[in-house]
Design a protein around this motif. Sequence first.
Motif, mmCIF file in Angstrom:
data_model
loop_
_atom_site.group_PDB
_atom_site.id
_atom_site.type_symbol
_atom_site.label_atom_id
_atom_site.label_comp_id
_atom_site.label_asym_id
_atom_site.label_seq_id
_atom_site.Cartn_x
_atom_site.Cartn_y
_atom_site.Cartn_z
ATOM 1 N N TYR B 199 24.132 -14.801 21.936
ATOM 2 C CA TYR B 199 23.754 -13.347 21.558
ATOM 3 C C TYR B 199 23.433 -13.578 19.902
ATOM 4 O O TYR B 199 22.541 -13.083 19.600
ATOM 5 N N ASN B 200 24.152 -14.536 19.503
ATOM 6 C CA ASN B 200 23.862 -14.792 17.928
ATOM 7 C C ASN B 200 22.419 -15.305 17.770
ATOM 8 O O ASN B 200 21.833 -14.989 16.727
ATOM 9 N N VAL B 201 21.814 -16.311 18.505
ATOM 10 C CA VAL B 201 20.484 -16.740 18.488
ATOM 11 C C VAL B 201 19.554 -15.688 18.681
ATOM 12 O O VAL B 201 18.678 -15.373 17.926
ATOM 13 N N ILE B 202 19.813 -14.553 19.761
ATOM 14 C CA ILE B 202 18.903 -13.533 19.883
ATOM 15 C C ILE B 202 18.744 -12.901 18.751
ATOM 16 O O ILE B 202 17.457 -12.600 18.233
ATOM 17 N N TYR B 203 19.912 -12.366 17.955
ATOM 18 C CA TYR B 203 19.553 -11.438 16.914
ATOM 19 C C TYR B 203 19.194 -12.213 15.508
ATOM 20 O O TYR B 203 18.760 -11.632 14.798
ATOM 21 N N SER B 204 19.302 -13.434 15.544
ATOM 22 C CA SER B 204 19.115 -14.033 14.443
ATOM 23 C C SER B 204 17.360 -14.402 14.559
ATOM 24 O O SER B 204 16.689 -14.536 13.602
ATOM 25 N N GLY B 207 15.500 -10.455 17.773
ATOM 26 C CA GLY B 207 15.519 -9.862 19.118
ATOM 27 C C GLY B 207 16.818 -8.928 19.267
ATOM 28 O O GLY B 207 17.435 -8.788 18.414
ATOM 29 N N ALA B 208 16.932 -8.517 20.465
ATOM 30 C CA ALA B 208 18.230 -7.623 20.894
ATOM 31 C C ALA B 208 18.594 -7.855 22.112
ATOM 32 O O ALA B 208 17.982 -8.187 22.917
ATOM 33 N N VAL B 209 19.692 -7.162 22.505
ATOM 34 C CA VAL B 209 20.062 -7.114 23.680
ATOM 35 C C VAL B 209 19.819 -5.745 24.479
ATOM 36 O O VAL B 209 19.490 -5.759 25.578
ATOM 37 N N ILE B 210 20.287 -4.958 23.893
ATOM 38 C CA ILE B 210 20.263 -3.230 24.535
ATOM 39 C C ILE B 210 19.578 -2.712 23.017
ATOM 40 O O ILE B 210 19.696 -2.947 21.735
ATOM 41 N N SER B 211 18.696 -1.571 23.260
ATOM 42 C CA SER B 211 18.070 -0.690 22.265
ATOM 43 C C SER B 211 19.337 0.160 21.768
ATOM 44 O O SER B 211 20.560 0.276 22.181
ATOM 45 N N ALA B 212 18.870 0.683 20.413
ATOM 46 C CA ALA B 212 19.707 1.357 19.502
ATOM 47 C C ALA B 212 20.632 2.574 20.501
ATOM 48 O O ALA B 212 21.538 2.795 20.262
ATOM 49 N N ASP B 213 19.320 3.042 21.009
ATOM 50 C CA ASP B 213 20.039 4.514 21.948
ATOM 51 C C ASP B 213 20.548 4.002 22.948
ATOM 52 O O ASP B 213 21.161 4.735 23.994
ATOM 53 N N LYS B 214 20.909 2.693 23.728
ATOM 54 C CA LYS B 214 21.556 2.373 24.614
ATOM 55 C C LYS B 214 21.106 2.680 25.927
ATOM 56 O O LYS B 214 21.613 2.971 26.890
ATOM 57 N N LYS B 215 19.624 2.916 25.875
ATOM 58 C CA LYS B 215 18.953 3.412 27.297
ATOM 59 C C LYS B 215 18.102 2.277 27.822
ATOM 60 O O LYS B 215 17.828 2.268 29.157
ATOM 61 N N THR B 216 17.702 1.256 26.948
ATOM 62 C CA THR B 216 16.875 0.356 27.501
ATOM 63 C C THR B 216 17.276 -1.375 27.420
ATOM 64 O O THR B 216 17.888 -1.171 26.235
ATOM 65 N N SER B 217 17.170 -2.062 28.038
ATOM 66 C CA SER B 217 17.230 -3.626 27.743
ATOM 67 C C SER B 217 16.134 -4.137 27.031
ATOM 68 O O SER B 217 14.947 -3.537 26.916
ATOM 69 N N MET B 218 16.705 -5.065 25.962
ATOM 70 C CA MET B 218 15.772 -5.482 24.885
ATOM 71 C C MET B 218 15.641 -6.923 25.390
ATOM 72 O O MET B 218 15.054 -7.706 24.636
ATOM 73 N N LYS B 223 10.728 -11.453 20.887
ATOM 74 C CA LYS B 223 11.466 -12.101 19.772
ATOM 75 C C LYS B 223 12.833 -12.321 20.494
ATOM 76 O O LYS B 223 13.260 -13.719 20.298
ATOM 77 N N THR B 224 13.103 -11.721 21.359
ATOM 78 C CA THR B 224 14.605 -12.351 22.195
ATOM 79 C C THR B 224 14.294 -13.552 22.967
ATOM 80 O O THR B 224 15.345 -14.340 22.880
ATOM 81 N N ILE B 225 13.192 -13.609 23.608
ATOM 82 C CA ILE B 225 12.757 -14.597 24.529
ATOM 83 C C ILE B 225 12.601 -15.920 23.634
ATOM 84 O O ILE B 225 13.076 -17.023 23.913
ATOM 85 N N VAL B 370 26.313 -7.970 13.485
ATOM 86 C CA VAL B 370 25.926 -7.221 14.471
ATOM 87 C C VAL B 370 26.666 -6.791 15.530
ATOM 88 O O VAL B 370 27.515 -7.734 15.842
ATOM 89 N N ILE B 371 27.077 -5.662 15.722
ATOM 90 C CA ILE B 371 28.401 -5.286 16.441
ATOM 91 C C ILE B 371 28.150 -5.713 17.874
ATOM 92 O O ILE B 371 26.891 -5.558 18.350
ATOM 93 N N ARG B 372 28.888 -6.205 18.530
ATOM 94 C CA ARG B 372 28.415 -6.702 19.806
ATOM 95 C C ARG B 372 28.057 -5.675 20.689
ATOM 96 O O ARG B 372 28.526 -4.536 20.867
ATOM 97 N N PRO B 373 26.862 -5.845 21.325
ATOM 98 C CA PRO B 373 26.123 -5.060 22.148
ATOM 99 C C PRO B 373 27.099 -4.324 23.109
ATOM 100 O O PRO B 373 27.659 -5.054 24.037
ATOM 101 N N TYR B 374 27.052 -2.873 23.289
ATOM 102 C CA TYR B 374 27.652 -2.469 24.365
ATOM 103 C C TYR B 374 27.190 -1.233 24.776
ATOM 104 O O TYR B 374 26.262 -0.371 23.951
ATOM 105 N N SER B 375 27.673 -0.467 26.102
ATOM 106 C CA SER B 375 27.231 0.703 26.480
ATOM 107 C C SER B 375 28.089 1.537 27.072
ATOM 108 O O SER B 375 29.589 0.781 26.903
ATOM 109 N N ARG B 376 28.042 2.335 28.024
ATOM 110 C CA ARG B 376 29.293 2.899 28.440
ATOM 111 C C ARG B 376 29.991 1.976 29.468
ATOM 112 O O ARG B 376 30.963 1.987 29.674
ATOM 113 N N ASN B 377 29.062 1.278 30.223
ATOM 114 C CA ASN B 377 29.876 0.488 31.092
ATOM 115 C C ASN B 377 29.182 -0.889 30.953
ATOM 116 O O ASN B 377 28.825 -1.520 31.891
#
Lengths: 297, 419
Positions: B199-204, B207-218, B223-225, B370-377
């Motif tokens: 996760y640290n590499v992705i964000y530096s 890139g990202a893991v999840i969108s800010a609205d937590k609706k889509t995967s990033m 950049k993540t790739i 960056v706060i650890r990516p999370y969503s409802r579940n």
Amino acid sequence: MASIKKISLRRREEFFWGWLFILPTMVGLIVLNIIPIFQTIYQSFFKTGDFGRGNIFVGLSNYVRLINDKDVWQALANTLKYAVTEVVVSIAISLVLAVLLNKKIRFRAGYRTIFFLPMIAAPAAIAMVWRWLYNTEFGLLNNLFGTKINWISNPNFAIYSIAVIGIWSILGYNIVLFLAGLQEIPNDYYEASSIDGASGIRQFFNITLPLLSPTIFFVVVTRVIGALQVFDLIFMVVDITNPALTKTQSLVYLFYRYSFTQGNRGYGSTIVVLLLLVIMFVTIFQIIAQKKWVFYN
Amino acid sequence: MIKKFCIFVSFALIAVLALISAGSVSAADKLIVGIWDTNQQAGLQEILNDWSAITGIDAEIQVTTWNEYWTVLEAGASGGTLPDVFWMHSNVSQKYMENGILLDLTDRIAASEVIDMENYYPDIVDLYTYDGKYYAMPKDIDTIALWYNKTMFDEAGIAYPDETWTWEKLAEVAKQLTKEDKSVYGYAINTSNNQDSYYNVIYSYGGAVISADKKTSMLADPKTIAGMEVIEGMLREGSVPDLQTISENGTQVLFESGKVAMITQGSWMVPAFRDNEYTTANADVAVLPSGPEARVSIYNGLGWAANANGKNPDEAWSLIEYLGTKEAQEKQAQLGVTMSAYIGTSDAWKNSVPGFNLEGHLNMLDETLVIRPYSRNTTVWETMIQQDLGPAWTGEKTMAEALKEIAEKMNGILAEERY
């Protein structure tokens, strides 16, 4: 008149006591098994809400998902592979050991105790010990043979490595049952056949096996059911990121993951219903097939 | 006969009733505290004992491993019994708060003389706030840093990692430190904990893991790739152990037994490395390498929560209140349990373990957090990612292929999450 009345009174009393004695078992079965079976089937038609509240009826959609879920069918294949390996190998080994342990040898009680010991150890503890024995880097097995085999993380044979643990821990149970069956066989048969010149091996195949077949049948049926429900060994030995996971996870393991880890009890129940059907068919098949090979005298 | 039986039954009933009532009478003379990290148990128990000395109520810690913790907690929340006070995590906090499982602390916090939510890192407070109400007391804050084996660096004549390092540099050094017979690897990726590794590499890399609205995967973002391909490079070079080895042992064990020269680990691991003879002698800490966009640490913080339907809400609050005080949070840092969520107590933590240069972790607080990516579940897609990355680790698929497939699956899961 008087005698008829007496009989019916006695009958009534027998009836009462008879039911009273099976009552604890009946209550246990109904509360712990029968009711949950129907609840599980019921739940398999629902999408589970958070913490099991607010379930939504979704009809057959869990079943549609099940049919299209590659993981489930792979898990079924894994479960069957495990069950066949465990049952066949463990019965073959324990049959031979039981016959040997039935002979008058020195330290017989000692050997019997040793073979039974794995039965009294907790499965979780057994799995932890084996996990370390199998470890690729630090494991005893690889150190002993000077190899670097991924016993429990190679997708091709990890399930068999796990089956070995299952076999090892179930031997004692089978041996005890076979010993009891062996003691039922009258010695006369062996005496008569040895006068006729039959060797020990012929005696085993022509006397021991047929006369032991009711016991073998019982062991096969109960062990197949038990082996199809394998969970704890896989759960303890295979880590979530283990590359062999999809090739080793059993149906109960998937059920656990969906129902408890992901809180999706609806889909978990669907998987268990599949397992229930599989067990039912396998058992019915065995009961029909027994006519071909089980001899009751 | 029947009469005798009736007498027997009535005796049995009386006995059962007596047992039931004995069970319900037991007063709140002991609180059960649920956690998942054995490394923190001893230190926390010391703090709990301080509270017991003030209130005269005993508090007992029960440790369950991370995976089983959530299973047990979920079962408890669905109708069983929960511990009186327990750790909450961003992975599931949303779900627990929405369903009223956690005791609402808002009024009690407002009435409290010692608690002011301004004193804690705001992101951590946010994790446990729902609808403007507080459901947990921030416990700690964690950062990821680069742990390295000094001895191995000395032997190879390579300078220790510092703030000039980039992830490419790490990959390069990892290759140099890997021994030819594979008895030592340069680096190890933790496949079962994303927070302390990829996760640290992705964000530096932006890139990202999840969108800010937590609706889509990033995860399929270029950049993540790009970030994940740095890791793929190390895998192909053979400078990290293969997936089999990692999944059987974990990065911690490999580092503690001198099989890998560098790992990235969370500040919560300090007690474990402190109590290990090998790491106290050989290991030290530096800041994480930086990427093209920034130097990023995924961070997170736990919360102390109480059971909304517990028998002892007042006692539980009293304990949580105490755990939120500056005194208790400072002690947590001093004992080296973790960095504390109370702003300004971390200097105490830095000096708690003299053997390590904990500034590596502390300085990460000043970098991009960056706060650890999370969503409802979170658990559902997180487990999926862990499993489906497998083929990319082993080389069956390229990282880009695997990530694209995972992103699609994750979108499906996220859609289902919202009903």
